[in-house]
Scaffold this active site. Structure first.
Site, mmCIF file in Angstrom:
data_model
loop_
_atom_site.group_PDB
_atom_site.id
_atom_site.type_symbol
_atom_site.label_atom_id
_atom_site.label_comp_id
_atom_site.label_asym_id
_atom_site.label_seq_id
_atom_site.Cartn_x
_atom_site.Cartn_y
_atom_site.Cartn_z
ATOM 1 N N ILE A 1 5.412 -36.489 81.391
ATOM 2 C CA ILE A 1 5.421 -35.131 80.821
ATOM 3 C C ILE A 1 5.647 -35.244 79.315
ATOM 4 O O ILE A 1 6.773 -35.416 78.854
ATOM 5 C CB ILE A 1 6.520 -34.271 81.481
ATOM 6 N N ASP A 2 4.559 -35.182 78.558
ATOM 7 C CA ASP A 2 4.670 -35.286 77.101
ATOM 8 C C ASP A 2 4.896 -33.898 76.511
ATOM 9 O O ASP A 2 5.175 -32.937 77.229
ATOM 10 C CB ASP A 2 3.412 -35.968 76.527
ATOM 11 N N SER A 3 4.770 -33.783 75.200
ATOM 12 C CA SER A 3 5.087 -32.500 74.563
ATOM 13 C C SER A 3 4.179 -31.374 75.074
ATOM 14 O O SER A 3 4.620 -30.238 75.243
ATOM 15 C CB SER A 3 4.960 -32.628 73.047
ATOM 16 N N GLY B 1 2.849 -31.338 78.056
ATOM 17 C CA GLY B 1 3.311 -31.098 79.422
ATOM 18 C C GLY B 1 4.540 -30.200 79.420
ATOM 19 O O GLY B 1 4.683 -29.321 80.279
ATOM 20 N N VAL B 2 5.408 -30.394 78.435
ATOM 21 C CA VAL B 2 6.600 -29.546 78.330
ATOM 22 C C VAL B 2 6.185 -28.103 78.062
ATOM 23 O O VAL B 2 6.733 -27.155 78.636
ATOM 24 C CB VAL B 2 7.546 -30.067 77.219
#
Lengths: 96, 410
Positions: free
Chosen positions: A34-36, A38-39
């Site tokens: 969960i990258d930025s 994904g956040v």
């Protein structure tokens, strides 16, 4: 009643097909895939699940525990605000 | 100038999701056009589509899939297939010299459609955070670059229905000039959302439903043709310099021998014989061949009244009396009009047909049109056609006429 982390786990398992056992409070979001971006999407889904409004201000969330804390703060603030609003609305309706 | 070899083919289409299936179904004259089964279908005047049997969950991990519009899923899958088929060892390649050239007319229109629907119909005050990333036209090409770490030019062409012919043509020039070692070129389109279908319907270019057989509703070059049917999919090919392909022992599937483009400035939608003929002539000049070298033609052949008559005129204008003896295939009768992906799919079909030594059929041509009086290979595949060189026509709204000269691998 399910705790915040339980409900968040359900969300992450459903949307990201993650193993619930890996979703511990200190698990880094990046390591879970969960990258930025994904956040950003997670916040969208959190609004639906927890009935809160995510403020526009950027916030640094790096672990599952950070997200849980953030949700709890939002719920506490916004539901308290909503409750005060309800009381105020009731007072208005009663002409006070 | 270097010769440009095709060494890999990938495809997602209404006729199948690999080259063998697509060719087999096209040779069999199977139409993938069908009535649309969707809640909104009853709001369409003629709910016809040619859909691809493709489920993204079988090919992408959930976190990635959530960021991919259907058009990017098609493109990524087709690119993956083309690269695998080419047997390129990317670990040994200079990735700065590998480019992606992709055509799409409508980009991630399903994601845009969904975003608008949630705003305007459902009354939501927000859209999904990935809406821009999924809807932008360059997303399919960008994902291919990301998937395979391709660091060279990553370009998206949007010239409506000639987008992917342009993409292949422009990529072939880069290879011919020696600018790049390798290019992935083609197109992708996923236009079967309600908003897109209604927009096309409003243009009065879509076919009416054939009362006896819905799958026969698109009838290129027939007198009773009533329009086109929208299709979805992607086709990607791997291009590299001929000598480089030979040196690494690649299987060469064909050659992009020329590319011509001519802009038609008379009208935003109405085609012209002059514009289409100019594109064909430009392609022949680029390939340094005489019109007499063309053995077969893949027509743009949309099944609209406007295109098919004009295209017949353009072919006659370039090829003269010999036009009547050239087999002309209009495969959109089977796979529908893939808009920005049409040129790439038809390029692939043409290469496969030459390899198989067949001329693909123009299906549903029962009622000849006196205005369209050439050899369209009606209704049945023609075997024993040893075509060595073909052209594939792609003509577009906006006047963007593109033609590829394709040569069989020898």
């Amino acid at each position: 009643m399910n705790t915040t982390i339980d409900r968040l786990r359900v969300l992450l398992v459903k949307d990201y097909k993650l193993d619930p056992a890996t979703l511990l409070p200190d698990a880094p979001l990046e390591a879970l895939g969960i990258d930025s971006l994904g956040v950003a999407e997670l916040m969208f889904n959190i609004e639906d699940e927890f009935k809160v409004t995510i403020p526009g201000d950027p916030v640094a969330l790096t672990t599952v525990g950070d997200v849980v804390g953030y949700i709890d703060d939002l719920v506490a603030t916004q539901q308290a605000g909503a409750a005060e609003g309800d009381v105020a609305g009731l007072h208005t309706a009663l002409g006070r | 100038m270097k010769r440009v070899a095709v060494t890999g083919i990938g495809v997602v289409s209404p006729l199948g999701n690999n080259a063998a299936d697509v060719l087999a179904n096209a040779c069999a004259g199977r139409s993938a056009i069908h009535r649309l089964e969707a809640p909104f279908a009853q709001r369409l005047a003629a709910p016809l589509v040619a859909s691809a049997q493709f489920d993204g969950t079988e090919h992408f991990e959930p976190p990635r899939l959530r960021m991919l519009d259907r058009v990017s899923q098609f493109a990524s899958f087709a690119a993956r297939q083309a690269l695998a088929g080419s047997h390129i060892d990317l670990t040994q390649a200079d990735r700065r010299h590998i480019g992606v050239f992709l055509g799409t007319g409508m980009g991630g229109s399903q994601s845009s459609d969904e975003g608008y629907r949630s705003l305007y119909e459902d009354g939501c005050n927000r859209v999904k955070p990935f809406t821009v990333l999924m809807g932008m036209h360059n997303a399919p090409a960008a994902w291919i670059g990301i998937d395979h770490d391709l660091r060279g030019p990553n370009f998206t062409y949007s010239t409506a229905c000639s987008s992917s012919a342009v993409a292949i043509g422009e990529a072939s020039l880069r290879i011919a000039h020696g600018d790049l070692d390798l290019a992935l070129a083609g197109g992708a389109e996923a236009p079967l959302a309600f908003g897109s279908l209604k927009a096309w319907e409003a243009l009065h270019t879509l076919a009416t439903i054939d009362a006896e057989d819905a799958s026969a509703s698109c009838k290129p070059f027939a007198q009773d043709r009533s329009g086109m049917v929208l299709g979805e999919g992607a086709a990607m090919i791997v291009l590299e310099a001929w000598e480089r392909a030979v040196a690494r022992g690649a299987t060469i599937l064909g050659e992009i021998a020329g590319y011509g483009f001519a802009n038609d400035t008379g009208h935003i939608t109405r085609p012209s014989i002059e514009g289409q003929a100019a594109a064909i002539e430009a392609a022949l000049i680029a390939a340094a061949i005489d019109p007499s070298a063309i053995d077969a033609i893949n027509a743009h052949g949309t099944g609209t009244q406007a295109n098919d008559g004009v295209e017949t005129g353009a072919i006659k204008a370039v090829f003269g009396p010999r036009a009547a003896r050239i087999p002309i295939s209009a495969t959109k009768a089977m796979h529908g009009h893939l808009l920005g992906a049409a040129g790439a799919l038809e390029c692939v079909l043409s290469l496969l047909a030459m390899q198989r030594q067949v001329a693909l059929p123009t299906m549903h041509l029962r009622l000849p049109d006196p205005e369209c009086d050439l050899d369209y290979v009606p209704n049945r595949v023609r075997a024993g056609v040893a075509a060595r060189t073909m052209i594939s026509n792609s003509f577009a709204f906006g006047g963007a006429n593109a033609v590829l000269v394709l040569r069989a691998a020898l």
